[in-house]
Design a protein around this motif. Structure first.
Motif, short mmCIF file in Angstrom:
data_model
loop_
_atom_site.label_atom_id
_atom_site.label_comp_id
_atom_site.label_asym_id
_atom_site.label_seq_id
_atom_site.Cartn_x
_atom_site.Cartn_y
_atom_site.Cartn_z
N ARG A 86 -7.56 -8.08 1.61
CA ARG A 86 -7.20 -6.67 1.41
C ARG A 86 -7.39 -5.90 2.73
O ARG A 86 -8.24 -5.03 2.87
CB ARG A 86 -8.03 -6.05 0.31
CG ARG A 86 -7.90 -6.75 -1.04
CD ARG A 86 -8.67 -6.03 -2.11
NE ARG A 86 -8.08 -4.71 -2.38
CZ ARG A 86 -7.10 -4.50 -3.24
NH1 ARG A 86 -6.58 -5.50 -3.91
NH2 ARG A 86 -6.65 -3.28 -3.43
N LEU A 116 -4.49 6.12 3.56
CA LEU A 116 -4.30 5.13 2.50
C LEU A 116 -4.55 5.78 1.16
O LEU A 116 -5.60 6.37 0.91
CB LEU A 116 -5.27 3.95 2.70
CG LEU A 116 -5.11 2.79 1.71
CD1 LEU A 116 -3.72 2.17 1.87
CD2 LEU A 116 -6.19 1.74 1.93
N ALA A 162 0.85 -1.19 0.00
CA ALA A 162 0.00 0.00 0.00
C ALA A 162 0.88 1.23 0.00
O ALA A 162 2.05 1.19 0.38
CB ALA A 162 -0.94 0.01 1.20
N SER A 175 -3.52 0.67 -2.96
CA SER A 175 -3.23 -0.61 -2.32
C SER A 175 -3.17 -1.71 -3.36
O SER A 175 -3.66 -1.56 -4.48
CB SER A 175 -4.30 -0.94 -1.28
OG SER A 175 -5.58 -1.06 -1.89
N TYR A 176 -2.55 -2.84 -2.93
CA TYR A 176 -2.44 -4.02 -3.77
C TYR A 176 -2.43 -5.25 -2.87
O TYR A 176 -1.83 -5.24 -1.79
CB TYR A 176 -1.15 -3.98 -4.60
CG TYR A 176 -0.73 -5.34 -5.11
CD1 TYR A 176 0.23 -6.10 -4.40
CD2 TYR A 176 -1.28 -5.87 -6.27
CE1 TYR A 176 0.60 -7.33 -4.86
CE2 TYR A 176 -0.91 -7.11 -6.72
CZ TYR A 176 0.03 -7.84 -6.01
OH TYR A 176 0.40 -9.07 -6.47
N PHE A 220 -5.51 -3.53 5.43
CA PHE A 220 -4.36 -2.65 5.53
C PHE A 220 -4.54 -1.77 6.78
O PHE A 220 -5.67 -1.47 7.19
CB PHE A 220 -4.23 -1.75 4.29
CG PHE A 220 -4.09 -2.52 3.03
CD1 PHE A 220 -5.21 -2.84 2.27
CD2 PHE A 220 -2.83 -2.95 2.59
CE1 PHE A 220 -5.09 -3.55 1.11
CE2 PHE A 220 -2.71 -3.67 1.44
CZ PHE A 220 -3.87 -3.97 0.69
N TYR A 267 0.70 5.24 1.36
CA TYR A 267 0.00 6.22 2.19
C TYR A 267 0.52 7.60 1.82
O TYR A 267 1.70 7.78 1.49
CB TYR A 267 0.25 5.94 3.67
CG TYR A 267 -0.38 4.66 4.16
CD1 TYR A 267 -1.64 4.66 4.76
CD2 TYR A 267 0.28 3.44 4.00
CE1 TYR A 267 -2.20 3.48 5.19
CE2 TYR A 267 -0.29 2.25 4.44
CZ TYR A 267 -1.53 2.28 5.04
OH TYR A 267 -2.11 1.13 5.47
#
Length: 676
Positions: A105, A94, A86, A97-98, A107, A88
């Motif tokens: 998912r 955030l 991810a 993301s991946y 985070f 930020y």
């Protein structure tokens, strides 16, 4: 207790214990080393990946481009040990993301400080993204941490290896112990008999040729030691003398090797000093490049804000009720906005061109280009700008030279050189464009100005990116990257660029390009069937042909070929977007498509046509200068009906068009027969 056992049992015990100790130490060291290496390698790999992601997404964070950041994170799919990642922003929120396929998912809600955290089979890494001392955001990576499972696997493998090794050692010891101990037992038996009988004529049997056999020989020799003592002493003295000589020779050899070692150490020291000097030079160059980049960013901020200031300022006046303006003032303000907008567009295009060139994403269509036509277009564009300052621009009277280049990029190169010649010229000066043929197969096109000229130190930095040679405060607009793009484009067109200058006199920029033969010469080889023109070719046309081509010379060639075909009607489009729209509107029977098109490439245009039900049935023939075998294979795999290469072979072109149109007619007749 071990003293009470036999020699064979003691030998077996020693071998087993030695083998066990060696195995335990070796396996423990290997396991510890591998686990330590795995831990360090994983941390180093994740840190490097985080640094790379931070560098790649700094631009996306600066411009708030979440899509670019997500695309950069998607590159983590090639790293199977990375489960999620991810980005930020600077506020710790955030940004993108991946997650790997099958991974949750999940985070952290906020970014944390730099560091590494290990929880079970997961490794969490946080790395801040800092650019020019400014915090842009934070990179977050979650990777698989298999230290415990690897440890258990290694312990299982170590136990298995230990058991197998100990079993083999036990079997070999029992098998080979008899071979080792048999000569010793024979000596002991003979020794007991000699001691009891005092018969020195007895001899122990020799059963091997190893150390045990030597022990037997020594024992037998002891029986005759008294009568052989003198001879043995002499032999021993000679052996000592030989050993002394060998030691002396060995000492001399050591001294010689020491001298060679000193020479090698001296040579290696010189090499290290040279390498350190080169490293310092490279670091200095990198530091200068970084300083130039920082200066460029500062200058670009000023350059971009200057036209934006005019655009926003005059726009506020036009939209303000408290600042009324007359119609002439509004036209004047609109003119300022238009001029500033065009300047801003020029700045952005230069930056994008440099980014494309540095990334190797520039696609060129190298084809025969009439140099006279390009110079005429450049002349019509540059003379009004030069006339505002009273600068005369002199072009060659006539030019029939044909060069192998990309027409659009060649025009961009010439306009950049001419614009610089006008921009940095003195008022009422002159710009001279000249053509020379100094090298066989090459044409040299030079642009000479009467400006202030450049110093030798400025010439050395002329083609460096982000360097305006001290012109930041001169009042001249620009980014300092135009010549960098120009040089790279000339090199991509198989040409060279250079400059010579004298302070107070002016500068001369020149480019060398390869000379070629125009496509129009191929018309002289046209077959007799095409030699008779038809008065009204479109009146009886049965098929419509759409040609998508950005090069006017290539378009003219196809027009001349089709002009002799009364059954064909030709339409033309100069780029991929226009070609797609014309195909949707006119539904031509056949499309000829160049691959290296502006805006949209031929491959992308083909995909768009195939995805549209209105144009999916239209056959498309590739007509391009990309003639490598892999290009042909790639084009046919993309879905082109035929693949023709430039320069055009008229017979091959006619056969391809005729066979495709015949296929279209057969398909239409088959559909009519199937209708009730």
């Amino acid at each position: 207790m071990i003293r009470m056992h036999s020699l064979r049992q003691k030998l077996a015990a020693v071998v087993m214990l030695t083998t066990l100790a060696s195995l335990l130490v070796s396996v423990a060291i290997l396991i510890a080393y591998d686990l330590r290496h795995y831990h360090r390698a994983l941390l180093g790999d994740m840190s490097t990946q985080a640094e790379l992601l931070g560098h790649m997404t700094s631009a996306a964070l600066s411009f708030d481009d979440q899509r670019l950041a997500a695309e950069n994170l998607a590159l983590l799919r090639i790293r199977p040990q990375v489960r999620a990642g991810a980005i930020y922003n600077a506020r710790g929120e955030l940004f993108a993301s991946y997650a790997a396929p099958g991974e949750a998912r999940e985070f952290p809600a906020k970014a944390r400080a730099d560091g590494v955290q290990i929880e079970g089979s997961n490794l969490f890494l946080y790395r801040r993204i800092i650019e020019n001392g400014e915090l842009l955001g934070t990179v977050y990576l979650r990777a698989e941490y298999a230290l415990v499972s690897r440890t258990l696997d290694y312990i299982g493998v170590a136990l298995l290896i230990t058991m197998v090794a100990m079993l083999l050692a036990l079997l070999l010891t029992r098998r080979l112990g008899r071979i080792v101990t048999a000569p010793i037992f024979a000596i002991a038996e003979v020794a007991r008999e000699v001691v009891s009988t005092r018969d020195y004529s007895r001899r122990a049997p020799r059963t091997s040729t190893d150390e045990a056999g030597e022990l037997v020989d020594s024992f037998n020799a002891m029986l005759t030691e008294i009568e052989q003592r003198t001879g043995e002493l002499e032999t021993s003295n000679r052996a000592i003398a030989r050993e002394a000589e060998e030691r002396a020779r060995a000492q001399q050899e050591v001294m010689r090797l020491n001298e060679q070692l000193e020479v090698r150490v001296h040579e290696r020291t010189l090499q290290l000093e040279t390498a350190n000097a080169e490293l310092e030079l490279a670091m200095e160059e990198a530091k200068e490049a970084n300083q130039a980049k920082s200066a460029f960013l500062s200058a670009m901020s000023h350059e971009l804000r200057t036209p934006l200031n005019a655009i926003l300022g005059f726009a506020q006046i036009l939209t303000s009720d408290s600042l009324p303006s007359t119609l002439p003032q509004k036209k004047e303000f609109a003119g300022h906005i238009l001029k500033s907008g065009r300047h801003l567009l020029t700045l952005i295009n230069e930056i994008l061109d440099l980014a494309k060139v540095e990334a190797g994403a520039v696609n060129l269509s190298l084809e025969p280009v009439e140099l006279g036509d390009v110079l005429g277009e450049c002349r019509s564009m540059i003379e009004p700008i030069a006339a505002e300052r009273g600068i005369r621009v002199l072009f060659p009277d006539a030019c029939e030279t044909v060069v192998e280049a990309d027409r659009t990029r060649l025009k961009q190169v010439l306009l950049n050189l001419l614009s610089n010649a006008v921009k940095y010229n003195r008022d009422a000066g002159a710009v001279v464009v000249d053509i020379a043929f100094d090298t066989p197969g090459k044409v040299r096109l030079s642009v000479q100005d009467t400006g202030l000229g450049l110093r030798p130190d400025q010439l050395d930095m002329l083609f460096q990116p982000f360097n305006r040679l001290g012109q930041e405060n001169s009042g001249q607009e620009g980014t300092g990257i135009g010549l960098v793009v120009t040089r790279r484009l000339v090199e991509l067109m198989n040409g060279t660029i250079g400059v010579s200058s004298r302070v107070g006199v002016g500068s001369v920029f020149w480019i060398d390009l390869p000379v070629t033969v125009p496509h129009a010469l191929a018309l002289k080889e046209a077959p007799p069937a095409l030699a008779q023109p038809v008065e009204a070719p479109e009146a009886n046309a049965r098929h419509t042909l759409l040609y998508v081509e950005d090069n006017p010379a290539n378009l003219k060639l196809v027009e001349e070929i089709v002009r002799f075909r009364p059954d064909l009607r030709l339409m033309a489009a100069q780029d991929g977007h226009l070609g797609i729209e014309m195909a949707r509107l006119h539904r031509p029977d056949l499309i000829l498509m160049d691959l290296n098109l502006p805006c949209v490439s031929g491959i992308d245009a083909l995909r768009t046509l195939r995805s549209d039900p209105r144009t999916a049935h239209i056959p498309v023939i590739a007509l391009t200068a990309n003639a490598m075998p892999r290009d042909v294979e790639r084009g046919l795999a993309a879905g082109f009906f035929r693949y023709l290469t430039k320069p055009i072979n008229i017979d091959e072109f006619t056969e391809a068009v005729n066979s495709t149109l015949a296929w279209i007619d057969r398909r239409a007749a088959s559909r009519k027969e199937q209708q009730p």
